[in-house]
Design a protein around this motif. Sequence first.
Motif, PDB file in Angstrom:
ATOM      1  N   LYS A 115       0.849  -1.192   0.000  1.00  0.00           N
ATOM      2  CA  LYS A 115       0.000   0.000   0.000  1.00  0.00           C
ATOM      3  C   LYS A 115       0.888   1.246   0.000  1.00  0.00           C
ATOM      4  O   LYS A 115       1.836   1.330   0.787  1.00  0.00           O
ATOM      5  CB  LYS A 115      -0.909   0.016   1.231  1.00  0.00           C
ATOM      6  CG  LYS A 115      -1.842  -1.184   1.325  1.00  0.00           C
ATOM      7  CD  LYS A 115      -2.659  -1.122   2.608  1.00  0.00           C
ATOM      8  CE  LYS A 115      -3.574  -2.323   2.731  1.00  0.00           C
ATOM      9  NZ  LYS A 115      -4.371  -2.281   3.989  1.00  0.00           N
ATOM     10  N   PHE A 116       0.569   2.185  -0.885  1.00  0.00           N
ATOM     11  CA  PHE A 116       1.411   3.386  -0.960  1.00  0.00           C
ATOM     12  C   PHE A 116       0.578   4.648  -1.079  1.00  0.00           C
ATOM     13  O   PHE A 116      -0.550   4.636  -1.580  1.00  0.00           O
ATOM     14  CB  PHE A 116       2.407   3.286  -2.118  1.00  0.00           C
ATOM     15  CG  PHE A 116       1.793   3.297  -3.498  1.00  0.00           C
ATOM     16  CD1 PHE A 116       1.520   4.494  -4.153  1.00  0.00           C
ATOM     17  CD2 PHE A 116       1.499   2.107  -4.162  1.00  0.00           C
ATOM     18  CE1 PHE A 116       0.965   4.514  -5.426  1.00  0.00           C
ATOM     19  CE2 PHE A 116       0.951   2.111  -5.427  1.00  0.00           C
ATOM     20  CZ  PHE A 116       0.683   3.320  -6.071  1.00  0.00           C
ATOM     21  N   ILE A 117       1.168   5.736  -0.613  1.00  0.00           N
ATOM     22  CA  ILE A 117       0.656   7.093  -0.841  1.00  0.00           C
ATOM     23  C   ILE A 117       1.662   7.808  -1.727  1.00  0.00           C
ATOM     24  O   ILE A 117       2.864   7.785  -1.479  1.00  0.00           O
ATOM     25  CB  ILE A 117       0.492   7.876   0.476  1.00  0.00           C
ATOM     26  CG1 ILE A 117      -0.537   7.206   1.399  1.00  0.00           C
ATOM     27  CG2 ILE A 117       0.102   9.328   0.197  1.00  0.00           C
ATOM     28  CD1 ILE A 117      -1.970   7.311   0.940  1.00  0.00           C
ATOM     29  N   HIS A 118       1.158   8.431  -2.779  1.00  0.00           N
ATOM     30  CA  HIS A 118       1.995   9.153  -3.741  1.00  0.00           C
ATOM     31  C   HIS A 118       1.587  10.631  -3.702  1.00  0.00           C
ATOM     32  O   HIS A 118       0.437  10.979  -4.004  1.00  0.00           O
ATOM     33  CB  HIS A 118       1.778   8.549  -5.141  1.00  0.00           C
ATOM     34  CG  HIS A 118       2.358   9.358  -6.266  1.00  0.00           C
ATOM     35  ND1 HIS A 118       1.955   9.185  -7.582  1.00  0.00           N
ATOM     36  CD2 HIS A 118       3.299  10.339  -6.295  1.00  0.00           C
ATOM     37  CE1 HIS A 118       2.617  10.016  -8.360  1.00  0.00           C
ATOM     38  NE2 HIS A 118       3.432  10.727  -7.601  1.00  0.00           N
ATOM     39  N   CYS A 156      -1.622   8.208   5.496  1.00  0.00           N
ATOM     40  CA  CYS A 156      -0.689   7.086   5.606  1.00  0.00           C
ATOM     41  C   CYS A 156      -1.096   6.168   6.749  1.00  0.00           C
ATOM     42  O   CYS A 156      -1.041   4.935   6.631  1.00  0.00           O
ATOM     43  CB  CYS A 156       0.736   7.595   5.842  1.00  0.00           C
ATOM     44  SG  CYS A 156       1.501   8.375   4.400  1.00  0.00           S
ATOM     45  N   ARG A 157      -1.537   6.770   7.828  1.00  0.00           N
ATOM     46  CA  ARG A 157      -1.955   5.980   8.985  1.00  0.00           C
ATOM     47  C   ARG A 157      -3.278   5.264   8.711  1.00  0.00           C
ATOM     48  O   ARG A 157      -3.403   4.059   8.933  1.00  0.00           O
ATOM     49  CB  ARG A 157      -2.115   6.881  10.209  1.00  0.00           C
ATOM     50  CG  ARG A 157      -0.802   7.347  10.821  1.00  0.00           C
ATOM     51  CD  ARG A 157      -1.106   8.355  11.884  1.00  0.00           C
ATOM     52  NE  ARG A 157       0.049   8.663  12.731  1.00  0.00           N
ATOM     53  CZ  ARG A 157       0.081   9.674  13.571  1.00  0.00           C
ATOM     54  NH1 ARG A 157      -0.944  10.486  13.678  1.00  0.00           N
ATOM     55  NH2 ARG A 157       1.159   9.890  14.309  1.00  0.00           N
ATOM     56  N   ALA A 181      -0.537   2.537   5.133  1.00  0.00           N
ATOM     57  CA  ALA A 181       0.399   2.537   4.006  1.00  0.00           C
ATOM     58  C   ALA A 181       1.756   1.977   4.415  1.00  0.00           C
ATOM     59  O   ALA A 181       2.220   2.170   5.544  1.00  0.00           O
ATOM     60  CB  ALA A 181       0.557   3.957   3.463  1.00  0.00           C
ATOM     61  N   ASP A 182       2.381   1.295   3.470  1.00  0.00           N
ATOM     62  CA  ASP A 182       3.734   0.779   3.681  1.00  0.00           C
ATOM     63  C   ASP A 182       4.784   1.820   3.316  1.00  0.00           C
ATOM     64  O   ASP A 182       5.843   1.895   3.946  1.00  0.00           O
ATOM     65  CB  ASP A 182       3.961  -0.477   2.835  1.00  0.00           C
ATOM     66  CG  ASP A 182       3.012  -1.598   3.199  1.00  0.00           C
ATOM     67  OD1 ASP A 182       3.090  -2.080   4.342  1.00  0.00           O
ATOM     68  OD2 ASP A 182       2.191  -1.989   2.338  1.00  0.00           O
ATOM     69  N   ILE A 183       4.507   2.593   2.260  1.00  0.00           N
ATOM     70  CA  ILE A 183       5.488   3.564   1.782  1.00  0.00           C
ATOM     71  C   ILE A 183       4.795   4.877   1.414  1.00  0.00           C
ATOM     72  O   ILE A 183       3.619   4.896   1.030  1.00  0.00           O
ATOM     73  CB  ILE A 183       6.288   3.043   0.568  1.00  0.00           C
ATOM     74  CG1 ILE A 183       5.354   2.713  -0.599  1.00  0.00           C
ATOM     75  CG2 ILE A 183       7.124   1.838   0.946  1.00  0.00           C
ATOM     76  CD1 ILE A 183       6.095   2.346  -1.871  1.00  0.00           C
ATOM     77  N   GLU A 196     -10.147  20.791  -7.422  1.00  0.00           N
ATOM     78  CA  GLU A 196      -9.723  19.934  -6.313  1.00  0.00           C
ATOM     79  C   GLU A 196      -8.297  19.446  -6.519  1.00  0.00           C
ATOM     80  O   GLU A 196      -7.895  19.093  -7.628  1.00  0.00           O
ATOM     81  CB  GLU A 196     -10.657  18.725  -6.206  1.00  0.00           C
ATOM     82  CG  GLU A 196     -12.037  19.063  -5.677  1.00  0.00           C
ATOM     83  CD  GLU A 196     -12.087  19.148  -4.166  1.00  0.00           C
ATOM     84  OE1 GLU A 196     -11.011  19.131  -3.525  1.00  0.00           O
ATOM     85  OE2 GLU A 196     -13.194  19.241  -3.628  1.00  0.00           O
ATOM     86  N   LYS A 197      -7.536  19.409  -5.435  1.00  0.00           N
ATOM     87  CA  LYS A 197      -6.163  18.922  -5.451  1.00  0.00           C
ATOM     88  C   LYS A 197      -6.018  17.816  -4.407  1.00  0.00           C
ATOM     89  O   LYS A 197      -6.738  17.790  -3.411  1.00  0.00           O
ATOM     90  CB  LYS A 197      -5.183  20.059  -5.153  1.00  0.00           C
ATOM     91  CG  LYS A 197      -5.246  21.216  -6.145  1.00  0.00           C
ATOM     92  CD  LYS A 197      -4.806  20.791  -7.517  1.00  0.00           C
ATOM     93  CE  LYS A 197      -4.919  21.906  -8.533  1.00  0.00           C
ATOM     94  NZ  LYS A 197      -4.512  21.467  -9.882  1.00  0.00           N
ATOM     95  N   GLY A 198      -5.062  16.906  -4.653  1.00  0.00           N
ATOM     96  CA  GLY A 198      -4.931  15.819  -3.702  1.00  0.00           C
ATOM     97  C   GLY A 198      -3.740  14.918  -3.959  1.00  0.00           C
ATOM     98  O   GLY A 198      -2.719  15.344  -4.513  1.00  0.00           O
ATOM     99  N   ILE A 199      -3.903  13.657  -3.572  1.00  0.00           N
ATOM    100  CA  ILE A 199      -2.826  12.669  -3.656  1.00  0.00           C
ATOM    101  C   ILE A 199      -3.382  11.379  -4.270  1.00  0.00           C
ATOM    102  O   ILE A 199      -4.586  11.266  -4.540  1.00  0.00           O
ATOM    103  CB  ILE A 199      -2.211  12.379  -2.265  1.00  0.00           C
ATOM    104  CG1 ILE A 199      -3.295  11.911  -1.265  1.00  0.00           C
ATOM    105  CG2 ILE A 199      -1.571  13.654  -1.718  1.00  0.00           C
ATOM    106  CD1 ILE A 199      -3.498  10.442  -1.197  1.00  0.00           C
ATOM    107  N   ILE A 200      -2.496  10.412  -4.474  1.00  0.00           N
ATOM    108  CA  ILE A 200      -2.912   9.100  -4.968  1.00  0.00           C
ATOM    109  C   ILE A 200      -2.649   8.058  -3.880  1.00  0.00           C
ATOM    110  O   ILE A 200      -1.557   8.017  -3.289  1.00  0.00           O
ATOM    111  CB  ILE A 200      -2.152   8.708  -6.247  1.00  0.00           C
ATOM    112  CG1 ILE A 200      -2.655   9.549  -7.434  1.00  0.00           C
ATOM    113  CG2 ILE A 200      -2.324   7.218  -6.562  1.00  0.00           C
ATOM    114  CD1 ILE A 200      -1.874   9.321  -8.720  1.00  0.00           C
ATOM    115  N   TYR A 201      -3.677   7.259  -3.612  1.00  0.00           N
ATOM    116  CA  TYR A 201      -3.490   6.066  -2.788  1.00  0.00           C
ATOM    117  C   TYR A 201      -3.480   4.872  -3.731  1.00  0.00           C
ATOM    118  O   TYR A 201      -4.349   4.743  -4.604  1.00  0.00           O
ATOM    119  CB  TYR A 201      -4.619   5.911  -1.768  1.00  0.00           C
ATOM    120  CG  TYR A 201      -4.658   4.523  -1.141  1.00  0.00           C
ATOM    121  CD1 TYR A 201      -3.664   4.125  -0.255  1.00  0.00           C
ATOM    122  CD2 TYR A 201      -5.658   3.618  -1.474  1.00  0.00           C
ATOM    123  CE1 TYR A 201      -3.679   2.852   0.298  1.00  0.00           C
ATOM    124  CE2 TYR A 201      -5.684   2.348  -0.925  1.00  0.00           C
ATOM    125  CZ  TYR A 201      -4.693   1.964  -0.037  1.00  0.00           C
ATOM    126  OH  TYR A 201      -4.707   0.700   0.501  1.00  0.00           O
TER     127      TYR A 201
END
Length: 390
Positions: free
Chosen positions: A6-9, A45-46, A50-52, A229-234
């Motif tokens: 699992k990752f967060i980018h 992440c929590r 997430a692993d990374i 909208e702005k954000g991240i990728i899981y």
Amino acid sequence: MEDMIKFIHCADIHFDTAFSELPAEKAAVRRDELREVFSRIIELCRSKDADILLISGDLFDGVKVTDETVAFLRDTFVKIPDVQIFISPGNHDPYMPGSKYDQVAFPENVHIFTDDKIKKISLDSLKLNVYGAAFTSPYLEKSLLDGFSLSKEEPGGEYANILVIHGEIVSSVSQNNCYNPIQTSDIAASGLDYIALGHKHTYFFEKSANTCYAYCGSPEGRGFDETGEKGIIYGEIYKNPLNQTVVKHEFIPCCRRVYKEIKADLTGCATHEEALERINRFIDNPDDIYKIILCGSLKNGFLIDMNILRSRFSDKCFFIKFRNATSTEVDLEALSKETMLKGVFAKRMLLKIEEASKRGDDKNVKLYTDALAFGLKAFEGDVPYDNQIT
């Protein structure tokens, strides 16, 4: 799933951005809000276990970074000791001698790529290889991915392979680009499972051959060229029963405020009250940041006073700016009989237009007509003028 990674980018946070378009006090608020948004990313992440965490460049807006920002980052990274963090410095925050990346001792779970050649870090417990490289100057004309292929590596067939990097996707090498120009053919040839990109501030996900690649965009807009909208990728990476690598992803908005650019049609408005009511319909969130482009044809010679608009909307939202592109219906014959400065101006322009028309001079007819329109728009109110101009 037992072997799921699992990752967060995330990318392009641009800590310590000047926010020069805003008043100083609100610019300071926005700089603090970048920290708030990054804290949200850490919480994701929590919550996602997430692993990374992949940070694809431009963590900082420039080489001058405040001690407060560095202390915040150190304290924040410590909060997720079980998450391995990988940073690929970008063009705004290149890895150079004397940079914060070079000076600061980050926690052990933080891995910063420091070379302008792709390197590998293996996480055997996850059966994962993370590749990355760094900008070592603000410009990089040759692609870091050029010639890279897993066939030249020894990753191990059971390992997933991710690249975290800052750069710009280009259609050909002939494009004039100095921000690590990456071609999709290089992506396809890489054999990687996922490329976590930074540099573009909008979300984008695509696949070339067997390689998925994505821009997560910036997690927080910083100007009216970064609306929405702005954000991240899981993401999740795992092997299916055929031993094929599967990449799943989800875009997650996390921005504190949204920049919005809106066209407000004021056609038919003859008073400020009518215009204010029309504009107010577009202000749907007081936390957001607005650019309102006023357009349409106003009635009865009504001209917008921008000071009135700014005053009436100053407490409606965090920040608002206006651009006036309206026109106005004017009884030019009646106006030209007035002795105010605007009337004298209209009379002179109408005379010029009439003379040019009689000569068949279409070029000057248009010139004086445009001058009349622009001149009338420049008047926020009539100015007394006592002298006669003949």
